[in-house]
Design an enzyme around this catalytic site. Structure first.
Site, mmCIF file in Angstrom:
data_model
loop_
_atom_site.group_PDB
_atom_site.id
_atom_site.type_symbol
_atom_site.label_atom_id
_atom_site.label_comp_id
_atom_site.label_asym_id
_atom_site.label_seq_id
_atom_site.Cartn_x
_atom_site.Cartn_y
_atom_site.Cartn_z
ATOM 1 N N ASP A 333 -3.935 2.619 33.661
ATOM 2 C CA ASP A 333 -3.606 2.340 35.111
ATOM 3 C C ASP A 333 -1.887 3.219 35.498
ATOM 4 O O ASP A 333 -1.688 4.091 35.003
ATOM 5 C CB ASP A 333 -2.671 0.843 34.855
ATOM 6 C CG ASP A 333 -1.561 0.586 35.539
ATOM 7 O OD1 ASP A 333 -2.334 0.168 36.908
ATOM 8 O OD2 ASP A 333 -0.343 -0.514 36.507
ATOM 9 N N GLU A 387 -7.359 5.283 37.206
ATOM 10 C CA GLU A 387 -6.650 5.779 38.169
ATOM 11 C C GLU A 387 -5.629 5.938 38.567
ATOM 12 O O GLU A 387 -3.963 5.972 38.516
ATOM 13 C CB GLU A 387 -6.177 3.585 38.376
ATOM 14 C CG GLU A 387 -5.734 2.959 39.427
ATOM 15 C CD GLU A 387 -4.825 2.208 39.411
ATOM 16 O OE1 GLU A 387 -4.697 0.490 40.338
ATOM 17 O OE2 GLU A 387 -3.564 1.998 38.898
#
Length: 677
Positions: A333, A387
């Protein structure tokens, strides 16, 4: 590793646009080599280095318990808990070298399974009760709402049954992004047990082969969606116990489903009572000091990736989840936030110079390279997904080629494109060339995970794709007996957008749970602003299961779409061929995976005798079409008809077939063997 000066790095051949930045790539690789040698020496591996989870924390020995902590700037540490009536004087830790502290508790019953513990840290004349850094479980007191660490040492080790399971390297990923807490219909928090019993069979039946689990690492604030981690080695107690999570993953593996962890190493919660911030009394134990250590938008703390002890902590965390819980890889993330000192905020990455500037965090790049190296050493078949909204070149190129080493990057621009188009343009003004370009343009030799929407597009302030298309009409016009123009348009475009995305958007595909049947409304976790309601923090499976509602049509479509794409290995195919783009009529045709795809985005016009180029002579048959009754369509396509190719009259020189293409539909054709009929 040898110095990279005057050594040719393969990424330069893969992406010629990097040539002006060759010195930057060399700097990246020199930093990698020198930092790796400093960290590991000449012989050690990342796998043997990243053993913090085996050294620190609580460990049951033959004759007692050993507890170790890293707190270099602390003056004293005392172990407290229900085992000693929270008396800070009875169990002081001894200071060892390199900022380590430890205590031995004689007797295997000195600490018991599920007993509560904390550590009192004295630093700079102040004492604070903290949760141990490597604790495997924390629990919140229902009365005081304070969190404490909990010893997790069951009488028997968990029995894994998944020794034969591993991700097949050639198998495309069909990812089901899921949040355990909201994966149910009740207005409350779901559990690992409920997910195992109810969701795994559903995911398997829908054809997904990978689950991406969100919010697994302990986070005190439920509404953070798991992105403000407090305890990096602890399983979120919101959903159950560590063993409950192991049972979930074991069951998934027995079904042939891999499980990825949504890993948050981009930042940490700033809370002192629950988290790791200022554990030893300083703000620089794990994070950058001062303002540099604060994320300006998220209100969280930023790791110092140049500090060996921080790298050791984070790499040990990666190894821990792979080995302790058998996760099959990670979705990293917030990678964009890690890569740049400006966290990617307010920056348009319009040219390559944006990736190679003083704002690029070389230490973070090195850490991500180390992370991917470690993961390959622990589990060679593990998958890593980045990401990254910035599009950093080399993200999914092997480290020894000069890249960062990820397997995939999320195609974050694709859902943004769909939202922008739906907000700004009516159907008749959509550009077919733009759609083709945006869905097929990628960094050379880098794999992507394509998706039209994820949890990001469903949060409050945004809308799910279907809800954006249909709006309030979903509340009153989703009955199958209700012929509503707005709902019809929404369903047709929802199907087209998803099918266009899965075929062109990447080498893998992702769906957020519930969106496969066009889940209405948004996601809003309980918070003060909504009176702590769970109404929008759940999934309404009953809508899909109600045979009178059109949600079943969308669910059928998603399932059959995935079945087709898997059967013909479309995502793994590298034979994409643009057959025809008609900007005026709003048609796109292409060949991929030995299939011919024809998209009619025209909002009103069908073309009964459309000339479809096929590039190859032969006979063709429709093997899939979005106009089937089971998808809510009108069944305007004869799926038994055999189309014979000929030289087309209007498309001079092209070979193809004459076919009916209804408005807002996708048809898929396959060349058939003449001996069959």
């Amino acid at each position: 590793m040898e110095n990279n000066k005057n050594k040719h790095i393969k990424i330069m051949d893969i992406d010629p646009y990097l040539k002006p930045y060759e010195s930057d790539i060399n700097l990246r690789m020199d930093t990698y080599a020198s930092s790796k040698k400093k960290l590991l020496g000449d012989k050690q591996s990342f796998k043997s280095f990243a053993n913090g989870g085996l050294y620190y924390g609580f460990h049951l020995m033959k004759d007692g318990w050993i507890y170790r902590e890293w707190a270099p700037n602390a003056d004293a540490l005392y172990l407290i808990g229900d085992f000693n009536c929270w008396d800070a004087h009875t169990h002081p830790l001894q200071k060892k070298e390199n900022g380590n502290w430890e205590i031995f508790l004689k007797g295997t019953q000195a600490l018991k399974h599920m007993s509560f513990v904390k550590v009192r840290v004295v630093a700079k004349g102040k004492s604070k009760d903290r949760i141990p850094l490597y604790i495997k479980r924390t629990v919140q007191d229902p009365i005081t709402h304070d969190f404490a660490g909990q010893i997790w040492q069951p009488d028997h080790d968990f029995i894994w049954q998944d020794s034969e399971f591993h991700i097949k390297s050639k198998e495309a990923l069909f990812i089901y992004e899921a949040h355990v807490g909201m994966a149910h219909e009740k207005e409350g928090v779901g559990t690992f047990k409920e997910f195992t019993e109810n969701m795994l069979p559903r995911i398997k039946a829908e054809g997904y082969n990978t689950i991406q689990l969100m919010a697994i690492m302990q986070h005190p604030y439920y509404a953070s969606f798991g992105y403000q981690v407090s305890n990096f080695f602890a399983v979120s107690s919101w959903f159950g116990t560590p063993d409950d999570l192991k049972k979930l993953i074991n069951a998934a593996h027995l079904m042939g489903i891999s499980v990825l962890l949504d890993l948050v190493h981009s930042h940490s919660i700033k809370n002192i009572a629950e988290g790791i911030n200022e554990f030893d009394g300083t703000d620089y134990q794990f994070f950058h000091t001062g303002n540099k250590g604060d994320h300006p938008a998220w209100g969280t703390k930023l790791f110092n990736y140049g500090k060996p002890e921080v790298i050791h902590f984070l790499l040990s965390n990666i190894k821990f989840w792979l080995e302790e819980y058998h996760f099959d890889g990670y979705r990293f993330d917030g990678v964009s936030s890690m890569l740049y000192h400006h966290q990617g905020l307010g920056v348009a990455f319009t040219d390559y110079s944006k990736y190679f500037s003083m704002e690029t965090d070389i230490e973070a790049i090195t850490y991500l390279q180390f992370a991917n190296d470690l993961i390959r050493e622990v589990n060679p078949t593990a998958v890593t997904i980045a990401e990254d909204m910035s599009g950093m070149p080399g993200m999914c190129i092997p480290v020894n080629f000069g890249g960062l080493g990820f397997d995939y990057r999320l195609s974050m621009g694709v859902p943004d494109l769909w939202v922008k188009i739906l907000k700004e343009l009516p159907d008749e003004k959509w550009s077919m060339n733009q759609l083709w370009y945006e869905l097929t343009s990628r960094r050379p030799m880098e794999k992507n995970i394509g998706y039209s929407e994820s949890h990001d597009q469903a949060l409050v302030g945004d809308k799910t794709l279907m809800f954006r298309l249909a709006g309030k009409e979903m509340y009153s016009h989703m009955l199958k007996s209700d012929d509503n123009l707005i709902i019809n348009r929404a369903m047709e475009l929802d199907k087209l957008i998803k099918f266009f995305t899965i075929t062109l958007g990447g080498e893998g595909y992702l769906n957020f749970m519930g969106n496969e049947f066009g889940h209405p409304e948004w996601i809003d976790f309980p918070r003060e602003g909504n009176n702590w309601s769970y109404k929008y923090a759940r999934r309404q499976w009953s809508l899909m299961e109600n045979k009178d509602l059109k949600y079943e049509y969308l669910s059928n479509f998603d399932r059959e779409m995935i079945k087709l794409i898997k059967h013909y290995n479309v995502l793994s195919s590298s034979d994409l061929q643009n057959l025809w783009i008609d900007e005026k009529l709003k048609l796109i045709a292409f060949r991929k995976g030995n299939l011919v795809f024809l998209f009619n985005f025209n909002p009103s016009c069908s073309f009964p005798r459309y000339e479809l180029p096929t590039s190859e002579e032969g006979d063709y048959k429709v093997v899939f079409n979005s106009d089937e009754v089971m998808f809510g369509g009108q069944k305007r396509i004869d799926t038994n008809y055999i189309y014979h190719s000929n030289v087309l009259q209007e498309k001079i020189g092209a070979n193809g077939i004459i076919i009916n293409t209804p408005s807002r539909t996708v048809l898929v054709l396959k060349k058939i063997d003449n001996n069959i009929h």
